[in-house]
Design an enzyme around this catalytic site. Structure first.
Site, PDB file in Angstrom:
ATOM      1  N   VAL A  24       0.844  -1.204   0.000  1.00 59.41           N
ATOM      2  CA  VAL A  24       0.000   0.000   0.000  1.00 59.41           C
ATOM      3  C   VAL A  24       0.879   1.254   0.000  1.00 59.41           C
ATOM      4  CG1 VAL A  24      -1.680   1.324   1.361  1.00 59.41           C
ATOM      5  CG2 VAL A  24      -1.970  -1.152   1.098  1.00 59.41           C
ATOM      6  N   ARG A  72      -9.282 -20.330   1.208  1.00 59.09           N
ATOM      7  CA  ARG A  72      -8.846 -21.277   0.168  1.00 59.09           C
ATOM      8  C   ARG A  72     -10.059 -21.419  -0.754  1.00 59.09           C
ATOM      9  NH1 ARG A  72      -4.007 -23.309   2.127  1.00 59.09           N
ATOM     10  NH2 ARG A  72      -3.852 -23.588   4.381  1.00 59.09           N
ATOM     11  N   GLY A 104      -0.482 -22.821  -3.508  1.00 58.68           N
ATOM     12  CA  GLY A 104      -1.812 -22.806  -4.126  1.00 58.68           C
ATOM     13  C   GLY A 104      -2.145 -21.405  -4.626  1.00 58.68           C
ATOM     14  N   ASP A 127       5.259 -22.926   5.609  1.00 60.87           N
ATOM     15  CA  ASP A 127       5.837 -24.230   5.233  1.00 60.87           C
ATOM     16  C   ASP A 127       7.225 -24.115   4.585  1.00 60.87           C
ATOM     17  OD1 ASP A 127       3.540 -25.313   6.143  1.00 60.87           O
ATOM     18  OD2 ASP A 127       2.794 -26.025   4.219  1.00 60.87           O
ATOM     19  N   GLY A 170       3.338 -28.383   8.268  1.00 56.95           N
ATOM     20  CA  GLY A 170       4.154 -28.641   7.078  1.00 56.95           C
ATOM     21  C   GLY A 170       3.491 -29.767   6.319  1.00 56.95           C
ATOM     22  N   ARG A 247       4.715 -39.302  25.389  1.00 57.31           N
ATOM     23  CA  ARG A 247       3.591 -38.352  25.329  1.00 57.31           C
ATOM     24  C   ARG A 247       3.619 -37.653  23.960  1.00 57.31           C
ATOM     25  NH1 ARG A 247       2.666 -40.793  29.193  1.00 57.31           N
ATOM     26  NH2 ARG A 247       1.967 -40.102  31.252  1.00 57.31           N
TER      27      ARG A 247
HETATM   28  O1  F6P Z   1       0.180 -24.132   4.138  1.00 54.96           O
HETATM   29  C1  F6P Z   1       0.336 -23.710   5.432  1.00 54.96           C
HETATM   30  C2  F6P Z   1      -0.334 -24.647   6.397  1.00 54.96           C
HETATM   31  O2  F6P Z   1      -0.247 -24.067   7.677  1.00 54.96           O
HETATM   32  C3  F6P Z   1       0.205 -26.067   6.405  1.00 54.96           C
HETATM   33  O3  F6P Z   1       1.358 -26.199   7.198  1.00 54.96           O
HETATM   34  C4  F6P Z   1      -0.979 -26.823   6.955  1.00 54.96           C
HETATM   35  O4  F6P Z   1      -0.963 -28.161   6.545  1.00 54.96           O
HETATM   36  C5  F6P Z   1      -2.141 -26.112   6.360  1.00 54.96           C
HETATM   37  O5  F6P Z   1      -1.707 -24.790   6.096  1.00 54.96           O
HETATM   38  C6  F6P Z   1      -3.374 -26.086   7.216  1.00 54.96           C
HETATM   39  O6  F6P Z   1      -4.400 -25.489   6.504  1.00 54.96           O
HETATM   40  P1  F6P Z   1      -5.749 -24.961   7.118  1.00 54.96           P
HETATM   41  O7  F6P Z   1      -5.459 -23.667   7.809  1.00 54.96           O
HETATM   42  O8  F6P Z   1      -6.634 -24.786   5.946  1.00 54.96           O
HETATM   43  O9  F6P Z   1      -6.219 -25.979   8.105  1.00 54.96           O
END
Ligand code: F6P
Length: 322
Positions: A24, A72, A104, A127, A170, A247
């Protein structure tokens, strides 16, 4: 180009706000108008696009998450969704878009670019699995959050002579798990990139026990073939093979919610400014990332076709230092 928009997409990452702020303010300093898009590609399709001023991004650099919201979007994966999004941008006279997100999200940026709409991506995901940037926004903060958890768990593990499975995020990539294990002084990391059976893990733990260790910390990537849930189930049946009582702690989304570290704020600010400047130069269909300490752009075509791999030297180092 006179009017640009910015959105955040996919999993949020600490530092996204610093990137929004940089886009911005860099845009405004160039005499452009900057628009924000709510809820990522979903908002682009439904027209949640609004003007942003320099003051709208005041006081956000220290905040985790994203003030624009994220999503998403399944609809954006369709041709129809992409065309709707471009139509909305065109109706507002917006002639360039910055997309802050991971794999993505950058596949989405590439689709817009292929439709002829100018777009520049910013590498952002905890990740660290995005080709075109050695490190992405949010990784440093997420790592520090797992370290704090590991340090704490080590204390209680030692008091009770226990082993702990600590699962970190991850999806398809072991970077966070490996670096958490390395920096946290863990006994081992279980990551998707290295095949290992529960019996081999048990053997490593038994060796730790025989060495006289008071605890064993195993950092497990959620995307590993044997994640924490599977390993815990296996070890509850074969407890005698471990030496230690066991644990499990799953960190999950806790890792995404932190206030961004200094590193992430600076990286995000540099990438935000860099992406905006790339649009000024007339670049499109590129990802802005950090390579050898420099802000550089890489064609999105290359980004989406390649997979970033974990450095085998770091895997070796973690094994030597356990
Ligand atoms: O891509 C980042 C991430 O945090 C991954 O590490 C994890 O598997 C995923 O997103 C979790 O996605 P959501 O927030 O949709 O549950």
């Amino acid at each position: 180009m006179k009017r640009i928009a910015v959105l955040t997409s996919g999993g949020d990452a600490p530092g996204m706000n610093a990137a929004i702020r940089a886009v911005v303010r860099t845009g405004i300093s160039r005499g452009w108008e900057v628009y924000g898009v709510k809820l990522g590609y979903e908002g682009l399709i439904s027209g949640k696009i609004f003007p942003m001023g320099a003051r709208d991004v005041g006081g956000i650099i220290q905040r985790g998450g994203t003030v624009l919201g994220s999503a998403r979007s399944l609809e954006f994966k369709t041709e129809e969704g992409q065309i709707k999004a471009i139509r909305n941008l065109n109706e507002l006279g917006i002639d360039g878009l910055v997309v802050i997100g991971g794999n993505g999200s950058q596949t989405g940026s590439y689709a817009l670019h292929q439709h002829g709409f100018p777009v520049v991506g910013i590498a952002s995901t905890i990740d660290n699995d995005l080709y075109g940037s050695e490190i992405t926004i949010g990784v440093d903060t997420a790592l520090n959050i797992s370290l704090e958890a590991i340090d704490r768990l080590k204390i209680t593990a030692s008091s009770h002579q226990r082993a702990f499975l600590i699962e970190v995020m991850g999806r398809g990539c072991g970077y966070l798990a490996l670096m958490s294990a390395l920096a946290g002084g863990a006994e081992m990391a279980v990551i998707p990139e290295v095949k290992i059976t529960p019996d081999q893990i048990a053997e490593r733990l038994r060796i730790s026990y025989q060495k006289g260790k008071a605890h064993a910390i195993i950092v497990v990537a959620e995307g590993a073939e044997y994640n924490a849930e599977k390993l815990a189930a296996y070890f509850s049946e074969h407890r005698q093979r471990l030496g230690f009582d066991l644990r499990t702690t799953t960190l999950g989304h806790v890792q995404r919610g932190g206030s961004p570290s200094a590193f992430d704020r600076i990286l995000a600010s540099r990438l935000g400014a860099g992406a905006t400047e790339a649009l000024v130069r007339g670049e499109s269909g590129v990802l802005t990332g950090l390579i050898k300490s420099e802000i550089v752009t890489t064609p999105l075509e290359v980004v989406v076709q390649n997979k970033k791999t974990v450095d085998p030297k770091l895997i070796e180092l973690a094994e030597i230092l356990d």
